[in-house]
Design a protein around this motif. Structure first.
Motif, PDB file in Angstrom:
ATOM      1  N   GLU A 180       0.801  -1.226   0.000  1.00 35.27           N
ATOM      2  CA  GLU A 180       0.000   0.000   0.000  1.00 35.27           C
ATOM      3  C   GLU A 180       0.834   1.276   0.000  1.00 35.27           C
ATOM      4  O   GLU A 180       0.518   2.224  -0.719  1.00 35.27           O
ATOM      5  N   ARG A 181       1.870   1.328   0.800  1.00 37.30           N
ATOM      6  CA  ARG A 181       2.671   2.556   0.897  1.00 37.30           C
ATOM      7  C   ARG A 181       3.294   2.894  -0.447  1.00 37.30           C
ATOM      8  O   ARG A 181       3.292   4.050  -0.876  1.00 37.30           O
ATOM      9  N   ASN A 182       3.832   1.889  -1.122  1.00 34.86           N
ATOM     10  CA  ASN A 182       4.429   2.087  -2.440  1.00 34.86           C
ATOM     11  C   ASN A 182       3.377   2.646  -3.397  1.00 34.86           C
ATOM     12  O   ASN A 182       3.609   3.651  -4.070  1.00 34.86           O
ATOM     13  N   ALA A 183       2.217   1.994  -3.443  1.00 34.96           N
ATOM     14  CA  ALA A 183       1.145   2.443  -4.339  1.00 34.96           C
ATOM     15  C   ALA A 183       0.693   3.862  -3.993  1.00 34.96           C
ATOM     16  O   ALA A 183       0.535   4.704  -4.882  1.00 34.96           O
ATOM     17  N   GLU A 184       0.490   4.122  -2.704  1.00 36.08           N
ATOM     18  CA  GLU A 184       0.050   5.456  -2.279  1.00 36.08           C
ATOM     19  C   GLU A 184       1.058   6.526  -2.686  1.00 36.08           C
ATOM     20  O   GLU A 184       0.677   7.596  -3.151  1.00 36.08           O
ATOM     21  N   ASP A 185       2.342   6.242  -2.480  1.00 40.39           N
ATOM     22  CA  ASP A 185       3.377   7.212  -2.848  1.00 40.39           C
ATOM     23  C   ASP A 185       3.328   7.518  -4.341  1.00 40.39           C
ATOM     24  O   ASP A 185       3.343   8.685  -4.746  1.00 40.39           O
ATOM     25  N   LEU A 186       3.269   6.483  -5.166  1.00 40.42           N
ATOM     26  CA  LEU A 186       3.271   6.687  -6.615  1.00 40.42           C
ATOM     27  C   LEU A 186       2.002   7.403  -7.080  1.00 40.42           C
ATOM     28  O   LEU A 186       2.059   8.304  -7.917  1.00 40.42           O
ATOM     29  N   VAL A 187       0.864   7.018  -6.525  1.00 40.82           N
ATOM     30  CA  VAL A 187      -0.402   7.668  -6.887  1.00 40.82           C
ATOM     31  C   VAL A 187      -0.362   9.146  -6.499  1.00 40.82           C
ATOM     32  O   VAL A 187      -0.718  10.021  -7.303  1.00 40.82           O
ATOM     33  N   ARG A 188       0.085   9.449  -5.291  1.00 38.49           N
ATOM     34  CA  ARG A 188       0.106  10.843  -4.839  1.00 38.49           C
ATOM     35  C   ARG A 188       1.068  11.693  -5.667  1.00 38.49           C
ATOM     36  O   ARG A 188       0.793  12.862  -5.944  1.00 38.49           O
ATOM     37  N   ILE A 189       2.181  11.117  -6.063  1.00 37.92           N
ATOM     38  CA  ILE A 189       3.131  11.843  -6.916  1.00 37.92           C
ATOM     39  C   ILE A 189       2.482  12.170  -8.251  1.00 37.92           C
ATOM     40  O   ILE A 189       2.544  13.308  -8.724  1.00 37.92           O
ATOM     41  N   LEU A 190       1.838  11.191  -8.866  1.00 34.25           N
ATOM     42  CA  LEU A 190       1.176  11.424 -10.154  1.00 34.25           C
ATOM     43  C   LEU A 190       0.054  12.449 -10.018  1.00 34.25           C
ATOM     44  O   LEU A 190      -0.095  13.333 -10.858  1.00 34.25           O
ATOM     45  N   GLU A 191      -0.728  12.338  -8.952  1.00 37.61           N
ATOM     46  CA  GLU A 191      -1.801  13.306  -8.727  1.00 37.61           C
ATOM     47  C   GLU A 191      -1.237  14.706  -8.477  1.00 37.61           C
ATOM     48  O   GLU A 191      -1.811  15.699  -8.924  1.00 37.61           O
ATOM     49  N   ASN A 192      -0.117  14.791  -7.787  1.00 39.65           N
ATOM     50  CA  ASN A 192       0.525  16.085  -7.543  1.00 39.65           C
ATOM     51  C   ASN A 192       1.001  16.719  -8.835  1.00 39.65           C
ATOM     52  O   ASN A 192       1.017  17.944  -8.960  1.00 39.65           O
TER      53      ASN A 192
END
Length: 176
Positions: free
Chosen positions: A126-138
C-alpha cells in the motif's frame, strides 16, 4: 495515444517487467503507441537541489534524464511500475521522480496507471502504491488504476495471477 511506461525495477524480466509487458500488449492491441523505459538501463544521477532548472527549464546534469523528460512531455499516458522495497518504491524510481523537477508543472493532465509488486499482500504494498499515486496526482495526472502484483518475489511468480489480466485490460482500456 502516446503511452510512456517507466519501469523502476532493477531486475530484468522480473514481475514488474512482466506486468508492464502485459499492459503494453493491451495498449498496443488497442492501437496506442507505447514506449517502455527500464530505469535499470539508464544513468540518472540524484537531484543536486541547485534549482538552476527553475531559471533555465532544464537540469544542469547531463545524463539520461533529459531524454526521459522529453518523452514524458510528449506522452498522453503514464505508467509507473515499481517493486516494493522496504514498503516503498525502488531507489531507481525515486531518483527518477526527483529529477522530474525541471518539468514538474508541465507533466499534468495525463491519464496514469501504477503497478506495484512485492512478496507481501496488498497491505504491504500500500505505501508504495500510495506514494506513486500521490506523486502522479501532484503532477496533475488522473490515476485510473493501481495494479497489485501481490505475493510475488521470485522472477515469473506473477504469471498466472489476476494481476496479469488486470494489467492487460488496463492497457486495453486506455482512453475509454
Amino acid at each position: 495515444m502516446k503511452v510512456l511506461v517507466i519501469n523502476g525495477s532493477p531486475r530484468a524480466k522480473g514481475n514488474s517487467d512482466i506486468l508492464c509487458d502485459e499492459f503494453i500488449r493491451g495498449a498496443e492491441e488497442a492501437g496506442h503507441q507505447v514506449e517502455k523505459i527500464s530505469l535499470r538501463e539508464k544513468s540518472i544521477s540524484p537531484c543536486k537541489a541547485c534549482y538552476a532548472c527553475f531559471r533555465t527549464g532544464s537540469c544542469v546534469q547531463k545524463d539520461d534524464m533529459a531524454e526521459i523528460l522529453k518523452k514524458a512531455d510528449n506522452a498522453d499516458v503514464f505508467l509507473l511500475a515499481s517493486p516494493t522495497y522496504f514498503l516503498t518504491m525502488s531507489g531507481q524510481m525515486k531518483v527518477m521522480i526527483d529529477r522530474l523537477l525541471p518539468r514538474w508543472q508541465d507533466l499534468g493532465g495525463k491519464e496514469a496507471y501504477v503497478i506495484v509488486t512485492g512478496h507481501d499482500g496488498k497491505k504491504g504494498l500500500e505505501r508504495n502504491a500510495e506514494d506513486l499515486v500521490r506523486i502522479l496526482e501532484n503532477l496533475g495526472d488522473r490515476v485510473r488504476q493501481v495494479i497489485w502484483g501481490e505475493h510475488v518475489w521470485q522472477k515469473g511468480e506473477v504469471i498466472g495471477t489476476k494481476a496479469m489480466e488486470e494489467a492487460y485490460l488496463a492497457g486495453k482500456g486506455i482512453g475509454k
